[in-house]
Design a protein around this motif. Sequence first.
Motif, PDB file in Angstrom:
ATOM      1  N   ALA A  32      -7.722   7.086   8.711  1.00 40.45           N
ATOM      2  CA  ALA A  32      -7.292   7.600   7.416  1.00 40.45           C
ATOM      3  C   ALA A  32      -8.424   8.381   6.761  1.00 40.45           C
ATOM      4  CB  ALA A  32      -6.862   6.459   6.508  1.00 40.45           C
ATOM      5  N   TRP A  40     -14.140   1.756   2.521  1.00 38.99           N
ATOM      6  CA  TRP A  40     -12.929   1.296   1.847  1.00 38.99           C
ATOM      7  C   TRP A  40     -13.080  -0.138   1.363  1.00 38.99           C
ATOM      8  CZ3 TRP A  40     -10.066   4.608  -0.165  1.00 38.99           C
ATOM      9  CH2 TRP A  40      -9.646   5.771   0.479  1.00 38.99           C
ATOM     10  N   VAL A  71      -4.009   3.487  -2.924  1.00 45.69           N
ATOM     11  CA  VAL A  71      -3.346   2.998  -1.714  1.00 45.69           C
ATOM     12  C   VAL A  71      -2.180   3.897  -1.336  1.00 45.69           C
ATOM     13  CG1 VAL A  71      -1.949   1.104  -0.801  1.00 45.69           C
ATOM     14  CG2 VAL A  71      -4.081   0.612  -1.968  1.00 45.69           C
ATOM     15  N   ARG A  75      -3.432   5.536   2.144  1.00 50.61           N
ATOM     16  CA  ARG A  75      -3.244   4.601   3.248  1.00 50.61           C
ATOM     17  C   ARG A  75      -2.642   5.296   4.457  1.00 50.61           C
ATOM     18  NH1 ARG A  75       1.671   0.592   1.328  1.00 50.61           N
ATOM     19  NH2 ARG A  75       3.253   2.189   0.934  1.00 50.61           N
ATOM     20  N   ALA A  81      -1.115  -1.257   6.982  1.00 50.38           N
ATOM     21  CA  ALA A  81      -0.988  -0.608   5.682  1.00 50.38           C
ATOM     22  C   ALA A  81       0.122  -1.220   4.842  1.00 50.38           C
ATOM     23  CB  ALA A  81      -0.735   0.893   5.870  1.00 50.38           C
ATOM     24  N   TYR A  84      -0.132  -4.430   1.727  1.00 52.88           N
ATOM     25  CA  TYR A  84      -0.373  -4.339   0.288  1.00 52.88           C
ATOM     26  C   TYR A  84       0.759  -5.003  -0.493  1.00 52.88           C
ATOM     27  CZ  TYR A  84      -1.618  -2.302  -4.228  1.00 52.88           C
ATOM     28  OH  TYR A  84      -1.963  -2.129  -5.543  1.00 52.88           O
ATOM     29  N   ALA A 160      -5.602  -4.017  -1.171  1.00 53.54           N
ATOM     30  CA  ALA A 160      -5.838  -2.578  -1.024  1.00 53.54           C
ATOM     31  C   ALA A 160      -6.816  -2.293   0.110  1.00 53.54           C
ATOM     32  CB  ALA A 160      -6.368  -2.016  -2.346  1.00 53.54           C
ATOM     33  N   ALA A 163      -4.937  -2.622   3.337  1.00 54.43           N
ATOM     34  CA  ALA A 163      -4.008  -1.523   3.568  1.00 54.43           C
ATOM     35  C   ALA A 163      -4.720  -0.235   3.960  1.00 54.43           C
ATOM     36  CB  ALA A 163      -3.157  -1.283   2.317  1.00 54.43           C
ATOM     37  N   LEU A 164      -5.898  -0.006   3.407  1.00 50.80           N
ATOM     38  CA  LEU A 164      -6.615   1.247   3.671  1.00 50.80           C
ATOM     39  C   LEU A 164      -7.434   1.188   4.950  1.00 50.80           C
ATOM     40  CD1 LEU A 164      -7.730   1.911   0.014  1.00 50.80           C
ATOM     41  CD2 LEU A 164      -6.099   3.277   1.308  1.00 50.80           C
ATOM     42  N   GLU A 380      -4.633  10.947   2.314  1.00 50.54           N
ATOM     43  CA  GLU A 380      -4.106  10.652   3.648  1.00 50.54           C
ATOM     44  C   GLU A 380      -3.736  11.948   4.349  1.00 50.54           C
ATOM     45  OE1 GLU A 380      -1.561   9.873   6.884  1.00 50.54           O
ATOM     46  OE2 GLU A 380      -0.879  10.882   5.087  1.00 50.54           O
TER      47      GLU A 380
END
Length: 396
Positions: A32, A40, A71, A75, A81, A84, A160, A163-164, A380
């Motif tokens: 990402a 992140w 996010v 993401r 991802a 979250y 977060a 997810a990232l 993204e």
Amino acid sequence: MRKPPDGFTTRTTSGGTVSVRAATGVPRAHRASGVHAGAWWLWALALGTGATRTTNPLLLALLLAVSGYVVVTCRPNTPSARSYTAFARLALAVLLIRLVFAVVLGSPIPGTHALLTLPEVPLPHWAQGIRLGGRVTAEALLFALYDGLKLATLLICVGAANALAAPARLLKSLPGALYETGVAVVVALTFAPHLVADGRRLRAARRLRGRPDRGVRGLLHVGLPVLEGALERSVALAAAMDARGYGRTALVTPAVRRTTAALTLGGLLGVCAGTYGLLTAEGGAYGLPVLLAGLAAALAGLWLGGRRSARTRYRPDRWNLRSCLVAGSGVAVAALLALAAARDPEALHPGVVPLVAPALPLWPAAAVLLGLVPAFAAPEGTPRSTPASTAPKEPS
């Protein structure tokens, strides 16, 4: 003439026309925004640290909005991802449980605005200070709401980070001193789905044969074959890893080993003590210096420990300018909120007695908005740069 597929180009050779993948310099599965996984996690944990410095619901709501927007914007399209949403549900459950405890068990916060009165259960004299039921005041509920919202914000910041950047990505960036630990975690994460699949397969087989698959007896008949299969896979994996040279270490002197152990252990203790100081109001004076000193000692110990592990990484994540912007924005939010908590504690910790509406402090709110930098610096879909050695080559 047939049109080549997307991502391919035609090339005429002595044997005819063939389709080859275009050398665009962008790998098929890029991370990402080309941001390092550690950046992140540092950004998200810094936002969580900032959330621990305040109970102002407006600032906490602003932190939630900032993390959610980043996010949604940054993401990647990966299974991790989608975690979250699970963390958001967990945070909501924690908030509701905190409110229920405040209603059922009471609160030490005095209040004059009674909302309802529950039947109170008499307790023995040795349980003084604890009550079940009784009068529920608006001040007590508001205090529980502020306290629960702070913990919920911290959980959502961790969500977060998941997810990232999946935690598995951090294993690629582990220092050489933690090489064995990283391998063990990778093996555990790889074998866990196999254990679940084996358990389901064996339970289905027992049901088809009309045998019980529940209870203690069913657990024993299913658990033993699962453990046996896991042991066989572990032995096979150990033999394969040994044949490929895993576990090789370089020779170092005893003095270097002792220095490495002392620096690493002392540094980690310093990091724990400094983190505890930052998360508590009383340790704000010594928290940051102890944390920085412990971090420096731990990094020095990990660097020395990495000398005994000679290994290479396949396409490692690079710490580039985007990573610096992402990590720096989170650290700036945490530092500015800590400064605001020290200079103006009443604005970041609004009181509930008397019952007044909280106000939004302007410059701490502007500091929280710095957390939106990743949404503009690393959206993204930004391609990750590819080293020249990994670029695809066309056939001659």
